[in-house]
Scaffold this motif. Structure first.
Motif, PDB file in Angstrom:
ATOM      1  N   ALA A 122      23.484  79.253  41.183  1.00 17.80           N
ATOM      2  CA  ALA A 122      24.799  79.562  41.756  1.00 17.80           C
ATOM      3  C   ALA A 122      25.873  79.482  40.678  1.00 17.80           C
ATOM      4  N   HIS A 123      26.933  80.245  40.876  1.00 15.96           N
ATOM      5  CA  HIS A 123      28.047  80.243  39.935  1.00 15.96           C
ATOM      6  C   HIS A 123      29.052  79.150  40.300  1.00 15.96           C
ATOM      7  N   LEU A 124      29.869  78.797  39.339  1.00 11.74           N
ATOM      8  CA  LEU A 124      30.985  77.904  39.628  1.00 11.74           C
ATOM      9  C   LEU A 124      31.962  78.612  40.560  1.00 11.74           C
ATOM     10  N   PRO A 125      32.562  77.899  41.504  1.00 10.42           N
ATOM     11  CA  PRO A 125      33.574  78.524  42.368  1.00 10.42           C
ATOM     12  C   PRO A 125      34.720  79.094  41.527  1.00 10.42           C
ATOM     13  N   GLN A 126      35.334  80.145  42.023  1.00 10.32           N
ATOM     14  CA  GLN A 126      36.420  80.781  41.284  1.00 10.32           C
ATOM     15  C   GLN A 126      37.560  79.808  41.017  1.00 10.32           C
ATOM     16  N   ALA A 127      37.823  78.923  41.975  1.00 15.73           N
ATOM     17  CA  ALA A 127      38.899  77.940  41.793  1.00 15.73           C
ATOM     18  C   ALA A 127      38.609  77.027  40.606  1.00 15.73           C
ATOM     19  N   SER A 128      37.354  76.638  40.443  1.00 13.81           N
ATOM     20  CA  SER A 128      36.974  75.792  39.305  1.00 13.81           C
ATOM     21  C   SER A 128      37.080  76.566  38.000  1.00 13.81           C
ATOM     22  N   GLN A 129      36.651  77.823  38.028  1.00 16.73           N
ATOM     23  CA  GLN A 129      36.751  78.661  36.828  1.00 16.73           C
ATOM     24  C   GLN A 129      38.205  78.816  36.391  1.00 16.73           C
ATOM     25  N   TRP A 174      29.058  70.895  43.163  1.00 12.69           N
ATOM     26  CA  TRP A 174      29.742  71.627  42.092  1.00 12.69           C
ATOM     27  C   TRP A 174      29.950  73.101  42.414  1.00 12.69           C
ATOM     28  N   THR A 175      29.071  73.669  43.245  1.00  9.99           N
ATOM     29  CA  THR A 175      29.125  75.115  43.496  1.00  9.99           C
ATOM     30  C   THR A 175      29.669  75.473  44.876  1.00  9.99           C
ATOM     31  N   ASN A 176      30.141  74.489  45.618  1.00  9.40           N
ATOM     32  CA  ASN A 176      30.688  74.747  46.950  1.00  9.40           C
ATOM     33  C   ASN A 176      32.024  75.487  46.825  1.00  9.40           C
ATOM     34  N   PRO A 177      32.086  76.759  47.239  1.00 13.94           N
ATOM     35  CA  PRO A 177      33.322  77.532  47.057  1.00 13.94           C
ATOM     36  C   PRO A 177      34.459  77.081  47.969  1.00 13.94           C
ATOM     37  N   HIS A 178      34.130  76.371  49.049  1.00  8.45           N
ATOM     38  CA  HIS A 178      35.153  75.963  50.011  1.00  8.45           C
ATOM     39  C   HIS A 178      35.822  74.640  49.633  1.00  8.45           C
ATOM     40  N   ALA A 179      35.119  73.822  48.867  1.00  8.16           N
ATOM     41  CA  ALA A 179      35.692  72.539  48.442  1.00  8.16           C
ATOM     42  C   ALA A 179      35.198  72.215  47.036  1.00  8.16           C
ATOM     43  N   PRO A 180      35.629  73.003  46.044  1.00  6.28           N
ATOM     44  CA  PRO A 180      35.142  72.811  44.673  1.00  6.28           C
ATOM     45  C   PRO A 180      35.508  71.436  44.117  1.00  6.28           C
ATOM     46  N   VAL A 181      34.550  70.832  43.446  1.00  8.73           N
ATOM     47  CA  VAL A 181      34.741  69.498  42.879  1.00  8.73           C
ATOM     48  C   VAL A 181      34.432  69.540  41.384  1.00  8.73           C
ATOM     49  N   LEU A 182      35.297  68.927  40.602  1.00  9.47           N
ATOM     50  CA  LEU A 182      35.071  68.794  39.164  1.00  9.47           C
ATOM     51  C   LEU A 182      34.757  67.336  38.859  1.00  9.47           C
TER      52      LEU A 182
END
Length: 258
Positions: A122-129, A174-182
């Motif tokens: 899976a990709h990193l969520p756009q918000a994290s990117q 890490w890959t949850n697009p709805h609640a991105p966590v770093l």
């Protein structure tokens, strides 16, 4: 008379051209000039650089600050911790026998980890990117993927393209697009992927930083047993660098210290 007219026309065109060049130069904003400096720095050094509207944050160094042109002032900033080691190996150096053996072992290791991968990466969520792009400007974060592998007993491991982890829950967080966590661990692995890109790819990354694979790891590979990532010995400098990068970035974004 004709010669005088030609001379006058040439002088007029020269003056207008010079004036236009000055106007075009003056029209370049502070931000544009800072971006140019960063682009040159990245191309020359293959190291990250980002543009900041304020002063460069702690841990970062000003390459050049622009305040005399149009718009607000901007700085071109580089991470002081993000430097190549003093004794950097030339990229033109050929692999010796030991290096080739290490590369073969590394490929076997990656093959085993991929074979026990569960689900699609899976990709990193756009918000994290978006949040991390300014810090990891040396790599394309949209190309980094994360995956769970049963071949690992703990921690995470990257082959430069994919970050494999022993915990599926960790990957899902890490890959949850709805609640991105770093988290610190994620930033640590991204720092490794960034270093691999700067180094020039997987082969040179392994050649420069992987010291050896212990017998325990090789035995686990032979027997098809889970692998302890802590026993994969990379150079201390690289691990220290990744830790410093992760902690430095974590201080500037909303990050969990896991």
């Amino acid at each position: 008379m004709r010669l005088r007219n030609i001379t006058t026309i040439c002088l007029t065109l020269f003056i207008l051209g010079d004036s236009q060049a000055e106007i075009e130069h003056a029209q370049r904003s502070n931000r544009q000039m800072a971006v140019t400096v960063c682009n040159d720095y990245r191309e020359t050094n293959r190291l990250p650089c980002f543009v900041s509207r304020k002063e460069c944050p702690g841990g970062f160094e000003v390459i050049e600050r622009f305040a005399n042109s149009t718009g607000p002032s901007y700085s071109a900033c580089r991470d002081k911790r993000h430097e190549r080691p003093r004794h950097y190996r030339s990229s033109s150096r050929l692999f010796n026998t030991n290096n080739q053996q290490l590369l073969d072992q590394f490929k076997r290791l990656i093959g085993e980890i991929e074979r026990h991968q569960t689900g699609a990466p899976a990709h990193l969520p756009q918000a994290s990117q978006d949040k991390l792009a300014v810090f990891f400007s040396g790599i394309d974060l949209s190309r980094i993927r994360l995956a769970h592998s049963k071949a690992l007993t703990n921690g995470c491991f990257t082959d430069c393209r994919i970050i494999f982890c022993a915990s599926k829950d960790q990957v899902d967080v890490w890959t949850n697009p709805h609640a991105p966590v770093l988290t610190i661990r994620l930033l640590h692995q991204l720092a490794h992927a960034e270093r691999c890109e700067i180094q020039g790819g997987q082969h040179r990354f392994v050649q420069t930083w992987l010291r050896h694979l212990p017998e325990d790891v090789l035995t686990a590979l032979e027997r098809g047993e889970p692998i302890d990532t802590k026993k994969i010995h990379f150079a201390i400098y690289m691990e220290t660098h990744a830790n410093n990068r992760a902690e430095s970035i974590c201080r500037r974004v909303r990050c969990i210290k896991d």
